[in-house]
Motif scaffolding. Structure first.
Motif: not given
Length: 66
Positions: A9-34
């Motif tokens: 829940x914390x990661x999801x909330x922070x991602x949304x607050x940052x205005x990032x999509x799951x794909x964006x976060x995956x790219x920045x974290x160097x992992x997959x969207x899955x």
């Protein structure tokens, strides 16, 4: 597991607050969207490295307590 749900829940909330999509976060974290989906839903078995990378991108800190 309550702690897994809290991290998810914390990661999801922070991602949304940052205005990032799951794909964006995956790219920045160097992992997959899955993997990001698995982290945010508390399902599967993402590596600790992937969880930490996602948290770091979002400026979150993971702590271990007793």
């Amino acid at each position: 597991m309550e702690s897994v749900s809290a991290v998810a829940a914390g990661i999801r909330a922070a991602r949304k607050e940052a205005g990032l999509t799951q794909e964006d976060l995956a790219n920045l974290a160097e992992t997959s969207e899955r993997t990001i989906r698995a982290i945010e839903t508390g399902t599967g078995n993402p590596s600790l490295r992937a969880v930490a990378a996602a948290a770091n991108v979002l400026g979150l800190r993971l702590t271990v307590t007793r």
